[in-house]
Structure formats: structure tokens, C-alpha cells
Design an enzyme around this catalytic site. Sequence first.
Site, PDB file in Angstrom:
ATOM      1  N   LYS A  22     -10.695   1.430  13.605  1.00 33.94           N
ATOM      2  CA  LYS A  22      -9.536   2.222  14.413  1.00 33.94           C
ATOM      3  C   LYS A  22      -9.038   1.884  15.873  1.00 33.94           C
ATOM      4  O   LYS A  22      -8.007   1.634  16.566  1.00 33.94           O
ATOM      5  CB  LYS A  22      -9.367   3.308  13.294  1.00 33.94           C
TER       6      LYS A  22
ATOM      7  N   ASP B  92     -18.304  15.445   7.557  1.00 35.30           N
ATOM      8  CA  ASP B  92     -16.755  16.413   8.333  1.00 35.30           C
ATOM      9  C   ASP B  92     -16.564  17.907   9.510  1.00 35.30           C
ATOM     10  O   ASP B  92     -18.003  17.782   9.780  1.00 35.30           O
ATOM     11  CB  ASP B  92     -16.933  17.730   6.812  1.00 35.30           C
TER      12      ASP B  92
ATOM     13  N   TYR C 242     -15.434   2.598  10.222  1.00 39.56           N
ATOM     14  CA  TYR C 242     -13.854   3.126   9.391  1.00 39.56           C
ATOM     15  C   TYR C 242     -13.012   3.601  10.814  1.00 39.56           C
ATOM     16  O   TYR C 242     -12.219   2.709  11.459  1.00 39.56           O
ATOM     17  CB  TYR C 242     -13.419   3.899   8.721  1.00 39.56           C
TER      18      TYR C 242
ATOM     19  N   ASN D 102      -6.514  -3.448  -2.850  1.00 41.41           N
ATOM     20  CA  ASN D 102      -6.296  -1.491  -2.876  1.00 41.41           C
ATOM     21  C   ASN D 102      -4.753  -1.990  -2.798  1.00 41.41           C
ATOM     22  O   ASN D 102      -4.433  -0.117  -3.180  1.00 41.41           O
ATOM     23  CB  ASN D 102      -6.426  -1.576  -1.683  1.00 41.41           C
TER      24      ASN D 102
ATOM     25  N   ASN E 248      -9.890  11.133  -1.158  1.00 43.21           N
ATOM     26  CA  ASN E 248      -9.213  12.985  -0.027  1.00 43.21           C
ATOM     27  C   ASN E 248      -8.109  13.276  -0.947  1.00 43.21           C
ATOM     28  O   ASN E 248      -8.802  13.186  -2.058  1.00 43.21           O
ATOM     29  CB  ASN E 248      -7.431  11.947   0.580  1.00 43.21           C
TER      30      ASN E 248
ATOM     31  N   GLY F  22       0.912  -1.088   0.328  1.00 39.67           N
ATOM     32  CA  GLY F  22       0.216   0.190   0.141  1.00 39.67           C
ATOM     33  C   GLY F  22       0.883   1.363  -0.142  1.00 39.67           C
ATOM     34  O   GLY F  22       2.291   1.001   0.323  1.00 39.67           O
TER      35      GLY F  22
ATOM     36  N   ASN G 207      -3.295  -8.196   0.016  1.00 42.23           N
ATOM     37  CA  ASN G 207      -4.168  -9.433  -0.570  1.00 42.23           C
ATOM     38  C   ASN G 207      -4.357  -8.424  -1.181  1.00 42.23           C
ATOM     39  O   ASN G 207      -5.192  -9.126  -3.552  1.00 42.23           O
ATOM     40  CB  ASN G 207      -5.514  -9.719  -0.153  1.00 42.23           C
TER      41      ASN G 207
ATOM     42  N   SER H 274      -4.676   5.757  13.435  1.00 39.28           N
ATOM     43  CA  SER H 274      -5.917   7.320  12.575  1.00 39.28           C
ATOM     44  C   SER H 274      -6.146   8.412  13.860  1.00 39.28           C
ATOM     45  O   SER H 274      -6.722   8.346  14.570  1.00 39.28           O
ATOM     46  CB  SER H 274      -6.197   7.275  11.520  1.00 39.28           C
TER      47      SER H 274
ATOM     48  N   LYS I 100      -9.623   1.837   4.183  1.00 38.45           N
ATOM     49  CA  LYS I 100     -10.012   3.264   4.737  1.00 38.45           C
ATOM     50  C   LYS I 100     -10.195   4.075   4.274  1.00 38.45           C
ATOM     51  O   LYS I 100     -10.812   5.724   4.505  1.00 38.45           O
ATOM     52  CB  LYS I 100      -8.100   3.488   5.246  1.00 38.45           C
TER      53      LYS I 100
HETATM   54  N1  UDP Z   1     -11.880  18.593   1.160  1.00 39.29           N
HETATM   55  C1  UDP Z   1     -12.616  18.676  -0.005  1.00 39.29           C
HETATM   56  N2  UDP Z   1     -12.905  18.290  -1.536  1.00 39.29           N
HETATM   57  C2  UDP Z   1     -12.484  17.098  -1.456  1.00 39.29           C
HETATM   58  C3  UDP Z   1     -11.862  15.883  -0.600  1.00 39.29           C
HETATM   59  C4  UDP Z   1     -11.514  16.796   1.121  1.00 39.29           C
HETATM   60  O1  UDP Z   1     -12.658  20.275  -0.337  1.00 39.29           O
HETATM   61  O2  UDP Z   1     -12.936  16.753  -2.775  1.00 39.29           O
HETATM   62  C5  UDP Z   1     -11.670  18.522   1.952  1.00 39.29           C
HETATM   63  C6  UDP Z   1     -12.123  18.428   3.284  1.00 39.29           C
HETATM   64  O3  UDP Z   1     -13.688  18.706   3.736  1.00 39.29           O
HETATM   65  C7  UDP Z   1     -11.486  18.172   4.663  1.00 39.29           C
HETATM   66  C8  UDP Z   1     -10.258  18.573   3.686  1.00 39.29           C
HETATM   67  O4  UDP Z   1     -10.161  18.959   2.083  1.00 39.29           O
HETATM   68  O5  UDP Z   1     -11.449  19.555   4.769  1.00 39.29           O
HETATM   69  C9  UDP Z   1      -9.156  16.927   3.416  1.00 39.29           C
HETATM   70  O6  UDP Z   1      -9.605  16.265   3.500  1.00 39.29           O
HETATM   71  P1  UDP Z   1      -9.805  14.527   3.315  1.00 39.29           P
HETATM   72  O7  UDP Z   1     -11.017  13.834   3.388  1.00 39.29           O
HETATM   73  O8  UDP Z   1      -8.393  14.150   2.421  1.00 39.29           O
HETATM   74  O9  UDP Z   1      -9.126  13.999   5.327  1.00 39.29           O
HETATM   75  P2  UDP Z   1      -9.592  14.206   5.815  1.00 39.29           P
HETATM   76  O10 UDP Z   1     -11.443  14.971   5.935  1.00 39.29           O
HETATM   77  O11 UDP Z   1     -10.174  12.433   6.873  1.00 39.29           O
HETATM   78  O12 UDP Z   1      -8.787  14.656   7.515  1.00 39.29           O
END
Ligand code: UDP
Length: 337
Positions: A154, A294, A150, A36, A198, A11, A33, A126, A86
Site C-alpha cells: 500500500k 498487532d 501488505y 475475492n 478481521n 468487492g 477478477n 490504509s 488485503k
Molecule cells: N481481533 C481479535 N480477534 C479476531 C480478530 C481481531 O481480537 O479474531 C482484534 C485485533 O487484535 C485488533 C482488532 O481486533 O485489536 C481489530 O483487528 P482487525 O484484524 O479487524 O484489524 P487491524 O488489526 O488490521 O486494525
Amino acid sequence: MKKVLITGGAGYIASHTNIELLKGEHELVLIDNFINSSAEALERVQELSGRSITFIKVDLLDSAALDSVFVQHPTIDSVIHFAALKAVGESVEKPLDYYTNNITGSLNLYSAMKKHDVRKIVFSSSATVYGDPDEIPVKEDAPIRATNPYGHTKAMMEQILMDTAKAEDWSVALLRYFNPVGAHDSGQIGEDPNYPNNLLPFVSQVAAGIREKVVIFGDDWDTPDGTGVRDYIHVTDLAKAHVKSLEKLANSSGIHIYNIGTGRGYSVLEMVKAFSEACGHKIPYEIGPRREGDIAEVTGNPAKAKTELGWQAELGLNEMVESAWKWQSQNPHGYNS
Ligand code: UDP
């Protein structure tokens, strides 16, 4: 040479960790496996490091196959446990898949370790276990209150290890990663998601013209520019934290919990702007609605890792976006390019 078993060894974070481990006195046995990940990542790790690694295709749900790994490699000294599903959104839709893969898989691993008397483990946890923390930068003693399946897996995988460490006299490092980004400075290994959930992999694909635009999930958060703030950490720095953790476990038992981040936050808009500078052109984006579940801002206090592991992040925002762009532009379709 100390033999280390790496689960989820092909990974994104494992590939970078393998490179750092192979610079030192470690011999690696990898299992994965491939649901991903890609075997090509392992080829590249071997090319970049100039060393060979033992690889066995094993699913952690197959406890007999897992047992045979320990039988074949009786000198395994420690484990780094990366293997897990994940994706937060997918975990909400398919919780049973997440609990089965992550929890049953981990129980099988921990049971095989006990059977074969392997007592040292670094666990890939995480910052998601903190949920929406009361104080930021969050410290390791903040309450655990994950907000999705998820994150629950963890937190449970951590708890099982904490209880086992006490009962069995194991040495355990729980590394709570903040937001890993970037790629190896060669541009040869990097993050290759089936679908980019992400922020940075998504921005990379927009920069490369694979996707039309970035949708920013809300600009009305209580942050300086209204977009979400996270503690992004270069994957090479993160990889080095695993090497330091193994060193720590070699001479101290018990449970050691560390935040692995920079302690500094960047907003979504700052990340998009930095990436535009790295790739040399504008990245189209629009403001969309907030993403369910979020939170406004999460950063981690990494002081404990500095004091106890002698680890701290060395790479900054430029290295993160420049390496991510190098990987993306050299491998437009990831390892299948
Ligand atoms: N985010 C965004 N557009 C995307 C993906 C993420 O605006 O297409 C924003 C999300 O709202 C967060 C930040 O980017 O504020 C990081 O998001 P990510 O999913 O990478 O990590 P996590 O939220 O799990 O920390």
C-alpha cells in the site's frame, strides 16, 4: 455523466461506493477478477440503485485486457483503484504474490491511465501504512512505516502515485482507511470474506452460529480494558468519502492525502458487547494470545478530510453493528446464500 473506472469493482468497499456514486451523475465501468468477490454483489448494486453498470472481467496483471477497457471506453474521466490482495497474515506467507498482484497490477493500471490520458485517481489506501504511530489520533503527516508485506505494497502504491502525480500533473487522492465495518442498510450488500481475518466479520459468523467462539487476541494491552482499540468506520460513510474525493479532484490537481476514520476508538470487548446487543444474544469469546505484529491502539485524526473534502463520518457504533448483523442474518453464507 462522468465515466468512472472502478478496479476491484465487485468487492466490499467498492460495492458500497458504487451505490453512492450511482445516486449522482456518475456512469460506472467496473473491472474485477473475482478472486475475492462475487458477481452477485453487482446484481444487487444494480437492483438497489435501479441503474445498470458496465462490467468487464479483467485481471490487472493482464495489461492487454486492461488497455482494451480504456479503448472501449474512451470517455473514462477518472479511476477509483480498489483492486488488491488485503490479508495481512497471507501477505507474510506469500509476499511475492502480494508484490506481484498489488504492485505490478497498479503499475499496469497507472501505465494504461497515462497512455489514455486519464489523470484523476482515488486510491484505496490504509492506515496500515502508519504501522504503530507515535501519536494517536494519527495525522496524515506521520511517518510511513508499514510492518508487513501488505502494508508495504500500500505504501509503495501510494509512492508511485505521488511521484507520477508530480511528473505527469495528475490529480490524486490517497484515502487511508481505518477499520471499515458494517453493511448497506438494506442488508443486501456487505462483506463476504473467503475467511474472516478481521474482527467484525468473525464476530458476525460467531453470532450466526457458523463459528464457535471469538478469540480475543490478548487482554494485556496498554488500553483501558486491555484489549486492542481501533477506529471503526461504517462502510457507507467510507463510500461517501470516495464521492467527495472525486468532486475534489475535478477542480484541483496534485496529491491529497486523507485519513478516513471517525477519530474515536473502540476496544475488542466493546465491539463484541455492541454486537451482542444488536443480535440479541451473548457471543461466546475467550482470551487468547496476542496476534503477531498487532498493536495496542490506532485511531486517526479525520480533521483534514472534514476541512478539505467536507466529509465526516455520520454513522456510529450502533449503525455499524446493526447493519453488519442485518447483512449476516439475511445472508448467512454471504452472496452464495
Ligand atoms: N481481533 C481479535 N480477534 C479476531 C480478530 C481481531 O481480537 O479474531 C482484534 C485485533 O487484535 C485488533 C482488532 O481486533 O485489536 C481489530 O483487528 P482487525 O484484524 O479487524 O484489524 P487491524 O488489526 O488490521 O486494525
